[in-house]
Design a protein around this motif. Structure first.
Motif, PDB file in Angstrom:
ATOM      1  N   GLY A 183       0.916  -1.191   0.161  1.00 26.84           N
ATOM      2  CA  GLY A 183      -0.024   0.120  -0.057  1.00 26.84           C
ATOM      3  C   GLY A 183       0.931   1.258  -0.224  1.00 26.84           C
ATOM      4  O   GLY A 183       0.562   2.272   0.776  1.00 26.84           O
ATOM      5  N   SER A 184       1.835   1.222  -0.888  1.00 26.94           N
ATOM      6  CA  SER A 184       2.847   2.434  -0.685  1.00 26.94           C
ATOM      7  C   SER A 184       2.848   3.284  -2.061  1.00 26.94           C
ATOM      8  O   SER A 184       2.581   2.843  -2.956  1.00 26.94           O
ATOM      9  CB  SER A 184       4.250   1.608  -0.806  1.00 26.94           C
ATOM     10  N   ALA A 185       2.817   4.686  -1.623  1.00 28.37           N
ATOM     11  CA  ALA A 185       3.254   5.521  -2.641  1.00 28.37           C
ATOM     12  C   ALA A 185       4.579   5.639  -3.141  1.00 28.37           C
ATOM     13  O   ALA A 185       5.754   5.114  -2.533  1.00 28.37           O
ATOM     14  CB  ALA A 185       2.918   6.759  -2.371  1.00 28.37           C
ATOM     15  N   THR A 186       4.945   6.162  -4.283  1.00 30.30           N
ATOM     16  CA  THR A 186       6.214   6.494  -4.811  1.00 30.30           C
ATOM     17  C   THR A 186       7.056   7.569  -3.694  1.00 30.30           C
ATOM     18  O   THR A 186       8.082   7.267  -3.447  1.00 30.30           O
ATOM     19  CB  THR A 186       6.368   6.810  -6.115  1.00 30.30           C
ATOM     20  N   ASN A 187       6.304   8.433  -3.824  1.00 37.04           N
ATOM     21  CA  ASN A 187       6.694   9.952  -2.978  1.00 37.04           C
ATOM     22  C   ASN A 187       5.403  10.569  -2.622  1.00 37.04           C
ATOM     23  O   ASN A 187       4.470  10.584  -3.393  1.00 37.04           O
ATOM     24  CB  ASN A 187       7.851  10.447  -3.834  1.00 37.04           C
ATOM     25  N   VAL A 188       5.653  11.537  -1.807  1.00 35.78           N
ATOM     26  CA  VAL A 188       4.636  12.308  -1.482  1.00 35.78           C
ATOM     27  C   VAL A 188       4.145  13.412  -2.559  1.00 35.78           C
ATOM     28  O   VAL A 188       2.771  13.586  -2.689  1.00 35.78           O
ATOM     29  CB  VAL A 188       5.011  13.297  -0.217  1.00 35.78           C
ATOM     30  N   ASP A 189       4.862  13.623  -3.608  1.00 34.45           N
ATOM     31  CA  ASP A 189       4.427  14.699  -4.715  1.00 34.45           C
ATOM     32  C   ASP A 189       3.501  13.862  -5.419  1.00 34.45           C
ATOM     33  O   ASP A 189       2.399  14.220  -5.866  1.00 34.45           O
ATOM     34  CB  ASP A 189       5.652  15.246  -5.439  1.00 34.45           C
ATOM     35  N   ASP A 190       3.752  12.575  -5.963  1.00 33.90           N
ATOM     36  CA  ASP A 190       3.029  11.729  -6.606  1.00 33.90           C
ATOM     37  C   ASP A 190       1.896  11.396  -6.016  1.00 33.90           C
ATOM     38  O   ASP A 190       0.599  11.633  -6.540  1.00 33.90           O
ATOM     39  CB  ASP A 190       3.745  10.492  -6.928  1.00 33.90           C
ATOM     40  N   TRP A 191       1.888  11.345  -4.749  1.00 39.33           N
ATOM     41  CA  TRP A 191       0.732  10.926  -4.004  1.00 39.33           C
ATOM     42  C   TRP A 191      -0.359  11.992  -4.033  1.00 39.33           C
ATOM     43  O   TRP A 191      -1.535  12.056  -4.174  1.00 39.33           O
ATOM     44  CB  TRP A 191       0.998  10.405  -2.549  1.00 39.33           C
ATOM     45  N   ILE A 192       0.308  13.342  -3.663  1.00 41.37           N
ATOM     46  CA  ILE A 192      -0.680  14.466  -3.608  1.00 41.37           C
ATOM     47  C   ILE A 192      -1.305  14.635  -5.123  1.00 41.37           C
ATOM     48  O   ILE A 192      -2.501  15.092  -5.210  1.00 41.37           O
ATOM     49  CB  ILE A 192       0.330  15.753  -3.496  1.00 41.37           C
ATOM     50  N   ASP A 193      -0.424  14.598  -6.201  1.00 38.28           N
ATOM     51  CA  ASP A 193      -0.966  14.739  -7.449  1.00 38.28           C
ATOM     52  C   ASP A 193      -2.092  13.527  -7.877  1.00 38.28           C
ATOM     53  O   ASP A 193      -3.330  14.094  -8.335  1.00 38.28           O
ATOM     54  CB  ASP A 193       0.241  14.397  -8.576  1.00 38.28           C
ATOM     55  N   GLU A 194      -2.054  12.329  -7.069  1.00 39.62           N
ATOM     56  CA  GLU A 194      -3.082  11.231  -7.291  1.00 39.62           C
ATOM     57  C   GLU A 194      -4.199  11.831  -6.704  1.00 39.62           C
ATOM     58  O   GLU A 194      -5.441  11.269  -6.893  1.00 39.62           O
ATOM     59  CB  GLU A 194      -2.514  10.088  -7.252  1.00 39.62           C
ATOM     60  N   LYS A 195      -4.048  12.166  -5.553  1.00 44.45           N
ATOM     61  CA  LYS A 195      -5.312  12.371  -4.457  1.00 44.45           C
ATOM     62  C   LYS A 195      -5.988  13.915  -4.788  1.00 44.45           C
ATOM     63  O   LYS A 195      -6.983  14.131  -4.090  1.00 44.45           O
ATOM     64  CB  LYS A 195      -4.844  12.226  -3.208  1.00 44.45           C
ATOM     65  N   THR A 196      -5.411  14.763  -5.364  1.00 49.78           N
ATOM     66  CA  THR A 196      -5.735  16.100  -5.429  1.00 49.78           C
ATOM     67  C   THR A 196      -6.899  16.083  -6.319  1.00 49.78           C
ATOM     68  O   THR A 196      -7.042  16.004  -7.500  1.00 49.78           O
ATOM     69  CB  THR A 196      -4.801  17.239  -5.975  1.00 49.78           C
ATOM     70  N   PRO A 197      -8.500  16.683  -5.691  1.00 55.22           N
ATOM     71  CA  PRO A 197      -9.400  16.781  -6.611  1.00 55.22           C
ATOM     72  C   PRO A 197      -9.366  17.727  -7.506  1.00 55.22           C
ATOM     73  O   PRO A 197      -8.597  18.583  -7.537  1.00 55.22           O
ATOM     74  CB  PRO A 197     -10.563  16.871  -5.477  1.00 55.22           C
ATOM     75  N   TRP A 198     -10.298  17.689  -8.747  1.00 57.80           N
ATOM     76  CA  TRP A 198      -9.728  18.316  -9.677  1.00 57.80           C
ATOM     77  C   TRP A 198     -10.173  20.048  -9.344  1.00 57.80           C
ATOM     78  O   TRP A 198      -9.724  20.889  -9.894  1.00 57.80           O
ATOM     79  CB  TRP A 198     -11.004  18.151 -10.822  1.00 57.80           C
ATOM     80  N   TYR A 199     -11.181  20.296  -8.413  1.00 55.08           N
ATOM     81  CA  TYR A 199     -11.503  21.578  -8.171  1.00 55.08           C
ATOM     82  C   TYR A 199     -10.469  22.233  -7.052  1.00 55.08           C
ATOM     83  O   TYR A 199     -10.607  23.222  -6.731  1.00 55.08           O
ATOM     84  CB  TYR A 199     -12.850  21.498  -7.148  1.00 55.08           C
ATOM     85  N   LEU A 200      -9.293  21.360  -7.023  1.00 57.33           N
ATOM     86  CA  LEU A 200      -8.109  22.048  -6.165  1.00 57.33           C
ATOM     87  C   LEU A 200      -6.955  22.022  -6.805  1.00 57.33           C
ATOM     88  O   LEU A 200      -6.139  22.455  -6.590  1.00 57.33           O
ATOM     89  CB  LEU A 200      -7.811  21.245  -4.732  1.00 57.33           C
ATOM     90  N   LEU A 201      -7.327  22.270  -8.391  1.00 55.36           N
ATOM     91  CA  LEU A 201      -6.052  22.307  -9.134  1.00 55.36           C
ATOM     92  C   LEU A 201      -5.266  23.481  -9.034  1.00 55.36           C
ATOM     93  O   LEU A 201      -4.114  23.985  -9.542  1.00 55.36           O
ATOM     94  CB  LEU A 201      -6.553  22.072 -10.870  1.00 55.36           C
ATOM     95  N   PHE A 202      -5.886  24.837  -8.484  1.00 55.97           N
ATOM     96  CA  PHE A 202      -5.527  25.842  -8.511  1.00 55.97           C
ATOM     97  C   PHE A 202      -4.708  26.149  -6.934  1.00 55.97           C
ATOM     98  O   PHE A 202      -4.179  27.168  -6.581  1.00 55.97           O
ATOM     99  CB  PHE A 202      -6.409  26.959  -8.638  1.00 55.97           C
ATOM    100  N   THR A 203      -4.890  25.101  -6.207  1.00 48.53           N
ATOM    101  CA  THR A 203      -4.260  24.930  -4.822  1.00 48.53           C
ATOM    102  C   THR A 203      -2.799  24.584  -4.914  1.00 48.53           C
ATOM    103  O   THR A 203      -2.466  23.346  -5.269  1.00 48.53           O
ATOM    104  CB  THR A 203      -5.205  24.238  -4.200  1.00 48.53           C
ATOM    105  N   ARG A 204      -1.968  25.369  -4.076  1.00 51.32           N
ATOM    106  CA  ARG A 204      -0.746  24.764  -3.884  1.00 51.32           C
ATOM    107  C   ARG A 204      -0.462  24.344  -2.520  1.00 51.32           C
ATOM    108  O   ARG A 204      -1.119  24.732  -1.469  1.00 51.32           O
ATOM    109  CB  ARG A 204       0.360  25.964  -3.746  1.00 51.32           C
ATOM    110  N   ILE A 205      -0.132  22.725  -2.459  1.00 52.00           N
ATOM    111  CA  ILE A 205      -0.072  22.131  -1.127  1.00 52.00           C
ATOM    112  C   ILE A 205       1.374  21.984  -0.654  1.00 52.00           C
ATOM    113  O   ILE A 205       2.315  21.537  -1.421  1.00 52.00           O
ATOM    114  CB  ILE A 205      -0.569  20.509  -1.433  1.00 52.00           C
TER     115      ILE A 205
END
Length: 286
Positions: A183-205
């Motif tokens: 149940g592992s991600a590659t890294n936190v950036d990939d994980w955030i990209d996969e988990k970010t909903p479309w309506y948060l595309l203008f949001t910086r995490i």
């Protein structure tokens, strides 16, 4: 890993009223991301009895490890008298030995190895405040403790979800006989990209830098080349299956296997009989 990002994203929608036209920043700290308890809780006798009942031929020994900041880490060494291999298991975010790990320990015991499991800092029976940096340091202490007190012929390091990042950082600088990432991600950036909903595309995490340094893809691509087993789930809504596949593809290990469990989410991967059969074959071939 729990659905923390989903909850954070939901709260962010309230704070960012016009996401389609205005940039917004979500800052995630270690305190908000890494689940912890207010105070440690000792293991109950009934729980230890349950453990013994599901693995009656094993010897279950409580362990206590002195860590930094005058913290004590608590866990168990589960000795299978017929085994010369120890499996170190690093749990997921918020996952305690008691009561959360009885089922998974039962499944892991079917591999007929010794098992070494410790509640991570700030959770369950272990003291302290968790940060990525000290969790990685604690993992090193656990491996050193294992070698000192329970010498073994082979060591398998198994990390589940958040624990996979701790496991990968451990094998980055230590020689072990196998690495299992579940149940592992590659890294936190990939994980955030996969988990970010479309309506948060203008949001910086914004994530703490220590999260980004713990990069599983980098470890298997550049540092670790020993036997690798990646276990993912087709219906995982916490860590998408694509990240498990990407992690497997990045690995430079000559001996590696990918188990993608069908009709299963983030939990319950090891409840699949076929997955456990392949896991057993992986262990047997070490």
């Amino acid at each position: 890993m729990k659905s923390l990002i989903k909850n954070i994203f939901s709260g962010a929608v309230v704070g960012c009223m016009i996401l389609m036209t205005t940039a917004c920043t979500i800052r995630i700290s270690e305190d908000t991301f890494i689940v912890s308890d207010e105070q440690p809780a000792a293991y109950q006798t009934d729980f230890v009895v349950q453990l013994q009942q599901v693995m009656p031929n094993n010897i279950i020994t409580p362990v206590s490890i002195d860590a930094s900041e005058q913290v004590r880490l608590k866990g168990f060494y589960i000795d299978n008298p017929t085994s010369d291999t120890t499996l170190m298991f690093f749990q997921g975010n918020g996952m305690k030995i008691e009561p959360d790990s009885l089922s998974i320990l039962t499944r892991l015991s079917e591999l007929n190895t010794d098992i070494f499991i410790v509640d991570r800092r700030g959770l369950g029976a272990s003291e302290g405040q968790p940060r990525i940096e000290n969790l990685i340091a604690d993992a090193q202490l656990q491996l050193d403790y294992l070698h000192q007190h329970y010498p073994t012929n082979k060591v398998i390091v198994h990390g589940y979800s958040l624990g996979s990042f701790i496991a990968a950082q451990l094998v980055k600088t230590n020689s072990v006989d196998a690495l299992v990432l579940q149940g592992s991600a590659t890294n936190v950036d990939d994980w955030i990209d996969e988990k970010t909903p479309w309506y948060l595309l203008f949001t910086r995490i914004e994530m703490p830098e220590d999260f980004r340094k713990a990069d599983n893809e980098q470890v298997v691509a550049q540092y670790y080349q020993g036997p690798l087993l990646v276990i993912g789930a087709e219906n995982d809504d916490q860590v998408p299956a694509e990240l498990s596949e990407k992690l497997f593809d990045a690995s430079q290990s000559e001996v590696k296997a990918l188990i993608m469990v069908p009709n299963t989410g983030h939990q319950g991967m090891l409840d699949n009989a076929h997955a456990m059969s392949r896991y057993q074959a992986f262990v047997n071939n070490l």
